[in-house]
Design an enzyme around this catalytic site. Structure first.
Site, short mmCIF file in Angstrom:
data_model
loop_
_atom_site.label_atom_id
_atom_site.label_comp_id
_atom_site.label_asym_id
_atom_site.label_seq_id
_atom_site.Cartn_x
_atom_site.Cartn_y
_atom_site.Cartn_z
N GLY A 59 -16.43 2.09 -15.84
CA GLY A 59 -15.09 1.29 -15.66
C GLY A 59 -15.16 0.36 -14.27
O GLY A 59 -14.24 0.21 -13.83
N SER B 86 -16.29 -3.82 -13.60
CA SER B 86 -16.74 -5.18 -14.10
C SER B 86 -17.87 -5.70 -13.89
O SER B 86 -18.50 -6.53 -14.13
CB SER B 86 -15.65 -6.07 -14.12
N ASN C 61 -13.12 2.85 -6.13
CA ASN C 61 -11.69 3.14 -5.99
C ASN C 61 -11.09 3.75 -4.71
O ASN C 61 -12.02 4.42 -3.78
CB ASN C 61 -11.23 4.21 -7.16
N HIS D 141 -14.81 1.19 -0.57
CA HIS D 141 -13.61 0.39 -0.21
C HIS D 141 -12.57 1.12 0.29
O HIS D 141 -11.50 0.50 0.49
CB HIS D 141 -12.95 -0.43 -1.41
N TYR E 8 0.83 -1.24 -0.13
CA TYR E 8 0.02 -0.16 -0.17
C TYR E 8 0.71 1.13 -0.14
O TYR E 8 0.37 2.44 -0.47
CB TYR E 8 -1.23 0.02 1.16
N ASP F 277 -8.41 5.75 -4.55
CA ASP F 277 -7.71 6.78 -4.80
C ASP F 277 -8.64 8.34 -4.59
O ASP F 277 -9.79 7.97 -4.34
CB ASP F 277 -7.40 7.16 -6.39
N ARG G 256 1.24 1.78 -3.58
CA ARG G 256 0.14 2.20 -4.13
C ARG G 256 -0.10 3.75 -3.83
O ARG G 256 -0.56 4.52 -4.97
CB ARG G 256 -1.14 1.43 -3.76
#
Length: 230
Positions: free
Chosen positions: A172, A174, A87, A104, A53, A89, A56
């Site tokens: 974006g 799935s 996401n 999340h 992380y 971010d 990231r």
């Protein structure tokens, strides 16, 4: 003003240089989920998980919002826009979106291992969380991330947003990761639903308007469609 609710996934940030997890060259090709994204992994090898992380986080700090992020923020002029993102971010916020719900967790936050509802901002000048980094009560800090197998505390507010929406947009993702994928079930029958993705996304819904494009182009096309239809 109509309520426009947008569910975004990894494809939203791919153009900004954020690695996706599920594509053939994504992060899960390099790391096993079980090794870096579960509570058990953190207990077994906290150094590896924290290092993953930290990488990231450092990557995120080099990235900028793309035109898709900025386009969604611009829609706030004409719609009551609420972003629900899978996401971790902060690119939606940096682009100017003011209502962002993170399902999340958030990469630029930390929390104590014994209380994931309490969080602290991570200093962008010193973005690492390391073994021995503790809160004021002496508890080891961990990433403020919802790991696999953990409850998703923001799912109920997300459901309410979708139920209240006049227009739903999916970008974006799935639609394979639950409970986020299940949010589509809460859209009202007959309401406009737009799905933006360069790849074909399998879904049981037959009332979806597909925009086969990446996030930036897709949001631009979405904006034109919304101008025409509202």
């Amino acid at each position: 003003m109509k309520k426009l609710v947008v569910l975004t996934g990894a494809g939203m940030s791919a153009e900004s240089g954020i690695s996706t997890f599920r594509d053939s060259d994504g992060l899960w090709e390099k790391y096993r989920v079980e090794d870096v994204a579960t509570l058990e992994a953190f207990a077994a090898n906290p150094e590896l998980v924290l290092r993953f992380y930290n990488q990231r986080r450092k990557q995120l700090l080099t990235c900028q919002p793309n035109d898709g992020h900025r386009g969604l923020a611009a829609l706030e002029k004409d719609f009551d826009v609420h972003i629900i993102t899978q996401n971790v971010d902060d690119l939606h916020e940096r682009a100017g979106s003011t209502n962002v719900l993170h399902l999340h967790g958030e990469l630029m936050k930390a929390c104590p291992v014994n209380n994931t509802s309490k969080w602290y901002p991570v200093d962008p000048e010193n973005p690492e969380i390391n073994p021995g980094d503790k809160d004021a009560d002496g508890n080891q800090l961990r990433p403020y991330i919802v790991w696999f197998g953990e409850a998703v505390p923001m799912i109920d507010p997300a459901i309410r947003l979708v139920e209240e929406s006049d227009i739903l947009v999916v970008i974006g993702t799935s639609l394979n990761v639950y409970p986020a994928a299940g949010l589509l079930n809460y859209a009202r029958k007959g309401q406009p639903i737009y799905l933006i993705d360069p790849k074909e996304v399998q879904t049981y819904r037959k009332d979806i308007h597909y925009i086969q494009a990446g996030a930036s182009e897709g949001v631009a096309r979405l904006t034109e469609l919304l101008k025409e239809n509202n």
